[in-house]
Design a protein around this motif. Structure first.
Motif, short mmCIF file in Angstrom:
data_model
loop_
_atom_site.label_atom_id
_atom_site.label_comp_id
_atom_site.label_asym_id
_atom_site.label_seq_id
_atom_site.Cartn_x
_atom_site.Cartn_y
_atom_site.Cartn_z
N GLN A 129 2.33 2.13 -3.40
CA GLN A 129 1.43 2.75 -4.37
C GLN A 129 1.31 4.25 -4.19
O GLN A 129 0.88 4.96 -5.10
CB GLN A 129 0.04 2.10 -4.27
CG GLN A 129 0.03 0.60 -4.53
CD GLN A 129 0.68 0.23 -5.85
OE1 GLN A 129 0.41 0.86 -6.88
NE2 GLN A 129 1.53 -0.78 -5.82
N THR A 130 1.68 4.76 -3.00
CA THR A 130 1.57 6.21 -2.77
C THR A 130 2.57 6.98 -3.61
O THR A 130 2.26 8.06 -4.12
CB THR A 130 1.79 6.53 -1.28
OG1 THR A 130 3.11 6.11 -0.90
CG2 THR A 130 0.76 5.80 -0.42
N ASP A 131 3.78 6.45 -3.74
CA ASP A 131 4.80 7.14 -4.53
C ASP A 131 5.86 6.13 -4.95
O ASP A 131 6.94 6.05 -4.36
CB ASP A 131 5.43 8.26 -3.71
CG ASP A 131 6.34 9.16 -4.55
OD1 ASP A 131 6.46 8.89 -5.78
OD2 ASP A 131 6.93 10.10 -4.00
N SER A 153 9.63 7.15 -5.40
CA SER A 153 10.40 7.75 -4.31
C SER A 153 11.37 6.74 -3.70
O SER A 153 10.96 5.67 -3.23
CB SER A 153 9.45 8.27 -3.23
OG SER A 153 10.17 8.68 -2.09
N SER A 206 0.83 -1.21 0.00
CA SER A 206 0.00 0.00 0.00
C SER A 206 0.86 1.25 0.00
O SER A 206 0.58 2.23 -0.71
CB SER A 206 -0.92 0.00 1.23
OG SER A 206 -1.75 -1.14 1.23
N GLN A 207 1.92 1.23 0.80
CA GLN A 207 2.82 2.38 0.86
C GLN A 207 3.51 2.60 -0.47
O GLN A 207 3.74 3.75 -0.89
CB GLN A 207 3.87 2.14 1.96
CG GLN A 207 4.81 3.31 2.22
CD GLN A 207 4.10 4.49 2.87
OE1 GLN A 207 3.04 4.33 3.46
NE2 GLN A 207 4.68 5.68 2.73
N VAL A 264 10.54 6.24 0.06
CA VAL A 264 9.46 5.29 0.30
C VAL A 264 9.97 3.86 0.17
O VAL A 264 9.68 2.99 0.99
CB VAL A 264 8.29 5.53 -0.67
CG1 VAL A 264 7.27 4.39 -0.59
CG2 VAL A 264 7.62 6.86 -0.36
N THR A 274 4.51 -5.58 -6.06
CA THR A 274 3.86 -6.07 -4.84
C THR A 274 4.29 -7.50 -4.55
O THR A 274 4.57 -7.86 -3.39
CB THR A 274 2.33 -6.01 -5.00
OG1 THR A 274 1.93 -4.66 -5.24
CG2 THR A 274 1.64 -6.53 -3.74
#
Length: 324
Positions: free
Chosen positions: A34-36, A39, A31-32, A42, A145
């Motif tokens: 997919q945020t960026d 990065s 999930s993290q 991240v 993932t």
């Protein structure tokens, strides 16, 4: 492995709990991501921080699960028996099948830690260094993932296993490793004429369990009473085995303390040391090997032929002394 002495429900509960932690971490990591996905910060959190936490937690839970799964050893009934080598091997086989887990060697845990550390660094490098590693566009695909899940599972479960192998069950020295070195050298004398190799063992029983607790290797002499025998002992000297023999005559004659050199044509000179101890005549027969291993050209592995020569020389002296 005896189920009455290992609580598998505890071990399974710890393992299932840790698997849930790994799955939860994988979901959070995916999930993290997919945020960026682009990065590096991240990805460092996902492949560095979270993975490391999983490894530490896994090692701790693995160690605790092993400690907590040992049940009370309870009361044991003991008996002593005199066994032949073949009978001893049967008892040993049953003991190993049930109790080997209780004297696992934890020395390999250090090497495993080095391996898992290298795997962790590789996983981290692949996750945060696009150049020479995985292309940045990969992190925008569903395969990223899967990469997280597989990495967490491998690192986490391996750390869990290392944690289990880094500790013992916590039952002290109750279950000890059998005397394999003694068995090896006892077999060297097995077929020697007029020598009868036996093992005096202490066997413990509890319900349908049977454990081997103590072993004393003895060599009895043809035509001599049971009060005249040879004890077979093996010490560890530096990195090699050092076997020697102790001749016993119960209620034997007093002997003058002295050392006799043996003429038995072996690589290392054989000697016999005479002494008396409270009515027992004692003859210690051994090879005179230099104490400093640096003086040796080769590792002084005593051959079966040399060991038999030493035993026969001692047997002759015991028989002669017992008739005086």
């Amino acid at each position: 492995m005896p189920k009455s002495l290992v609580n598998y429900r505890v071990r399974h509960a710890f393992l299932v709990s840790y698997l849930l932690i790994v799955c939860t971490a994988a979901v959070l990591g995916a999930s993290q991501l997919q945020t960026d996905p682009g990065s590096i910060t991240v990805r460092f959190i996902i492949f560095g921080v979270i993975a490391l936490i999983l490894m530490v937690v896994g090692a701790i839970m693995g160690a605790v699960s092993k400690k907590r799964s040992a049940s009370d050893i309870g009361e044991w009934n003991y008996r002593k028996s005199l066994l032949s080598i073949r009978e001893y091997e049967k008892v040993l086989g049953r003991h190993e099948e049930d109790f080997k887990v209780f004297y696992d060697d934890t020395s390999s845990a250090g090497g495993c830690c080095c391996t898992i550390s290298a795997a962790y660094l590789l996983y981290l490098a692949l996750g945060i260094i696009p150049e020479g590693g995985i292309d940045a566009s990969f992190w925008f695909t569903p395969a990223a993932t899967l990469f997280i899940i597989i990495g967490y599972a491998l690192l986490g479960l391996t750390s869990y296993g290392i944690g289990q192998h880094s500790v013992t069950f916590g039952v002290g020295d109750f279950f000890v490793a059998p005397d394999y070195r003694g068995l090896k050298h006892a077999k060297m004398l097995e077929d020697e004429e007029a020598l009868y190799v036996k093992s005096l063992v202490k066997i413990g029983t509890q319900d349908d369990l049977q454990a081997l607790f103590e072993t004393e290797w003895r060599v009895y002499l043809d035509g001599q009473p049971d009060t005249v025998y040879i004890q077979l002992k093996v010490d560890k000297a530096h990195i090699y085995d050092y076997p020697y023999l102790v001749g016993i005559i119960v209620n034997g004659p007093d002997v003058v303390e002295r050392t006799e050199n043996l003429d038995i044509d072996t690589r290392f000179p054989g000697i016999v040391e005479y002494m008396s101890d409270e009515g027992v005549s004692v003859l210690v027969s051994r090879f005179d090997i230099p104490s400093d291993s640096a003086e040796l050209e080769h590792e002084p592995n005593i051959t079966a032929q040399e060991f038999r020569k030493l035993a026969k020389a001692l047997a002759r002296r015991l028989i002669k002394l017992s008739t005086e």
